[in-house]
Design a protein around this motif. Structure first.
Motif, PDB file in Angstrom:
ATOM      1  N   UNK A 110      29.568  33.197  35.943  1.00 21.44           N
ATOM      2  CA  UNK A 110      28.938  33.593  37.200  1.00 21.44           C
ATOM      3  C   UNK A 110      27.754  32.704  37.566  1.00 21.44           C
ATOM      4  N   UNK A 111      27.189  32.019  36.593  1.00 22.28           N
ATOM      5  CA  UNK A 111      26.083  31.101  36.833  1.00 22.28           C
ATOM      6  C   UNK A 111      25.988  30.121  35.682  1.00 22.28           C
ATOM      7  N   UNK A 144      27.390  35.080  32.192  1.00 24.71           N
ATOM      8  CA  UNK A 144      28.833  35.137  32.010  1.00 24.71           C
ATOM      9  C   UNK A 144      29.280  36.593  31.974  1.00 24.71           C
ATOM     10  N   UNK A 145      30.592  36.779  32.093  1.00 25.34           N
ATOM     11  CA  UNK A 145      31.147  38.124  32.042  1.00 25.34           C
ATOM     12  C   UNK A 145      32.536  38.072  31.417  1.00 25.34           C
ATOM     13  N   UNK A 146      32.876  39.134  30.744  1.00 25.24           N
ATOM     14  CA  UNK A 146      34.204  39.333  30.183  1.00 25.24           C
ATOM     15  C   UNK A 146      34.837  40.487  30.945  1.00 25.24           C
ATOM     16  N   UNK A 199      48.104  52.721  39.519  1.00 27.95           N
ATOM     17  CA  UNK A 199      46.771  52.867  38.962  1.00 27.95           C
ATOM     18  C   UNK A 199      46.273  51.582  38.334  1.00 27.95           C
ATOM     19  N   UNK A 200      44.956  51.395  38.351  1.00 28.00           N
ATOM     20  CA  UNK A 200      44.300  50.259  37.710  1.00 28.00           C
ATOM     21  C   UNK A 200      43.060  50.739  36.992  1.00 28.00           C
ATOM     22  N   UNK A 201      42.848  50.206  35.809  1.00 28.56           N
ATOM     23  CA  UNK A 201      41.634  50.451  35.042  1.00 28.56           C
ATOM     24  C   UNK A 201      41.025  49.108  34.717  1.00 28.56           C
ATOM     25  N   UNK A 202      39.748  48.900  35.129  1.00 32.21           N
ATOM     26  CA  UNK A 202      39.112  47.628  34.815  1.00 32.21           C
ATOM     27  C   UNK A 202      37.785  47.853  34.106  1.00 32.21           C
ATOM     28  N   UNK A 203      37.423  46.850  33.318  1.00 31.30           N
ATOM     29  CA  UNK A 203      36.188  46.886  32.529  1.00 31.30           C
ATOM     30  C   UNK A 203      35.524  45.524  32.604  1.00 31.30           C
ATOM     31  N   UNK A 204      34.216  45.516  32.804  1.00 30.14           N
ATOM     32  CA  UNK A 204      33.437  44.281  32.845  1.00 30.14           C
ATOM     33  C   UNK A 204      32.263  44.413  31.891  1.00 30.14           C
ATOM     34  N   UNK A 205      32.041  43.392  31.112  1.00 24.77           N
ATOM     35  CA  UNK A 205      30.851  43.302  30.274  1.00 24.77           C
ATOM     36  C   UNK A 205      30.173  41.983  30.582  1.00 24.77           C
ATOM     37  N   UNK A 206      28.998  42.053  31.183  1.00 24.07           N
ATOM     38  CA  UNK A 206      28.304  40.850  31.630  1.00 24.07           C
ATOM     39  C   UNK A 206      26.907  40.797  31.027  1.00 24.07           C
ATOM     40  N   UNK A 207      26.385  39.574  30.876  1.00 19.53           N
ATOM     41  CA  UNK A 207      25.016  39.457  30.387  1.00 19.53           C
ATOM     42  C   UNK A 207      24.333  38.229  30.979  1.00 19.53           C
TER      43      UNK A 207
END
Length: 431
Positions: free
Chosen positions: A128-129, A158-160, A176-184
């Motif tokens: 992301x940057x 960044x993000x996963x 249906x959709x299930x999404x997950x984001x882990x960013x730092x």
């Protein structure tokens, strides 16, 4: 090519505005064997960057006589390699999660997309940057419109992300959709473990229940903001920084429904939507975040941002220019298609009520959550298979949140907002 005429653009008597703008977006796709390469370029890219370093892909017309427009940008550029059991995607790619409330924009990504039984699974690593980019963003890209970030600092963020989707669950005609984001976002002090972290869980669904088409989305935001930096100057935080280890919390909810005209014998099609996005409470120690870089449109004025890539709401938590959240209800009717002047017209008439989720201090000793009521009428005109026109007219009875005060910082005498009238027209050519 588009034109706008807006009365009381900033909700003041002197705030009338009008302009013309245009965009020329060219897509090129080359497929050979198992590989596809895609490039999308904006030949009329905006000359002025937004505060987070992004550009809009739209040009406001009005260059002086005799000059050319030196405006060009590459919006997407990626490879997709199709193996027998999976597809690998790498490059600058358009990422949309759910209905676009959380993320709907281009970003640099390496992803794997694979069907696993009835589930379509996408796993991606998003940049992301990047501090080594030739033209880094003015601010780090993580949460560009939601978080207060170090001014002048360039760090990697960044993000996963994981998205699991399933079609026609159990033969029910529901997807249906299930999404997950882990960013730092790493700390500017480079203190180990002192990063800003954000995690988002989203659940979306759509399908047909009887004669109605329905859809829903629920998003949860959680995380921790990095400790306050001790340095000063360009690598420090500005005066709007946040206390150490401040928790991040937020929620979005969207519910939509539609009845096509032919479904129950009605002369018109009916639709409705309920939108909720949490806001920043003045009494809470938590920081409210409800979008990374969302993009969602529900009306002509209240829930819209004309200068984003897709004209959607760039941060649902900043509706009306405030991080106070959003609550809105929309009802609309789609009239039967009609022919006239050599075109096929499909009109829609809608009504939108909106308020902020948290009260806003609009002037000294005056708080409000009222954003207003909007009525709009839009029509899509199909001239031929490649050429279409859109005309939109909207009137907003402005609520107190859109007003101002004589001082400008919420401590002066309240000035009531002017109602807004907006006319827009566009001509779109696809080839």
């Amino acid at each position: 090519a588009r034109g706008y005429i807006i009365q009381s653009n900033d909700f003041t008597k002197e705030g009338d505005n009008n302009w013309l703008d245009a965009r020329f977006r060219l897509d090129a796709k080359v497929s050979q064997g198992m590989t596809t390469g895609v490039v999308q370029v904006d030949f009329l890219n905006a000359s002025a960057a937004l505060t987070d370093g992004e550009t809009t892909g739209n040009l406001v017309l009005g260059n002086s006589i005799g000059n050319s427009y030196p405006l060009f940008a590459v919006r997407q550029a990626y490879l997709a390699i199709n193996f027998p059991l999976l597809t690998i995607i790498g490059g600058r790619y358009e990422v949309k999660l759910g209905n676009g409330l959380v993320l709907n924009d281009t970003t640099d990504i390496v992803a794997v997309n694979a069907p696993i039984g009835p589930v379509n699974l996408l796993v991606g690593y998003l940049i992301l940057g990047e501090d080594d980019a030739p033209v880094p963003a003015a601010n780090p890209g993580l949460f560009p419109r939601g978080l207060v970030v170090p001014r002048g600092a360039q760090v990697d963020d960044t993000a996963f992300a994981v998205n699991a989707g399933i079609k026609n669950i159990g033969g029910s005609m529901i997807n249906g959709d299930l999404f997950f984001i882990s960013a730092h976002l790493p700390s500017v002090t480079n203190t180990p473990g002192d990063d800003t972290t954000l995690r988002v869980i989203g659940l979306t669904g759509d399908g047909k229940i009887g004669p109605a088409n329905v859809g829903a989305e629920l998003d949860f935001f959680m995380g921790t903001f990095a400790k306050k930096a001790t340095t000063t100057g360009g690598s420090g935080y500005d005066t709007n920084d946040n206390p150490a280890d401040q928790d991040i919390k937020g929620t979005n909810f969207l519910l939509t429904g539609a009845l096509p005209s032919e479904s129950v014998g009605l002369p018109v099609g009916l639709s409705a939507a309920i939108i909720y996005a949490s806001g920043q409470s003045t009494t809470s120690k938590d920081m409210n975040i409800n979008a990374i870089d969302g993009d969602f449109r529900a009306s002509n004025i209240l829930v819209r941002d004309d200068f984003n890539n897709y004209e959607g709401l760039n941060d649902i938590g900043n509706a009306g220019g405030l991080n106070a959240g959003l609550q809105a209800v929309k009802v609309a009717a789609t009239l039967p298609s009609m022919k006239g002047a050599g075109m096929t017209h499909t009109p829609e008439i809608g009504l939108v009520w909106a308020q902020t989720s948290e009260d806003v201090e609009v002037a000294s000793n005056k708080k409000s959550s009222d954003l207003g009521i909007e009525i709009y009428a839009n029509t899509n005109c199909v001239v031929d298979p490649n050429l279409s026109a859109n005309i939109g007219l909207a009137y907003l009875s402005a609520g107190d949140v859109l007003g101002s005060d004589t001082v400008g910082d919420g401590t002066g005498t309240f000035v009531s907002p002017e109602n807004q009238l907006k006319l827009e027209a566009s001509l779109t050519f696809h080839f």
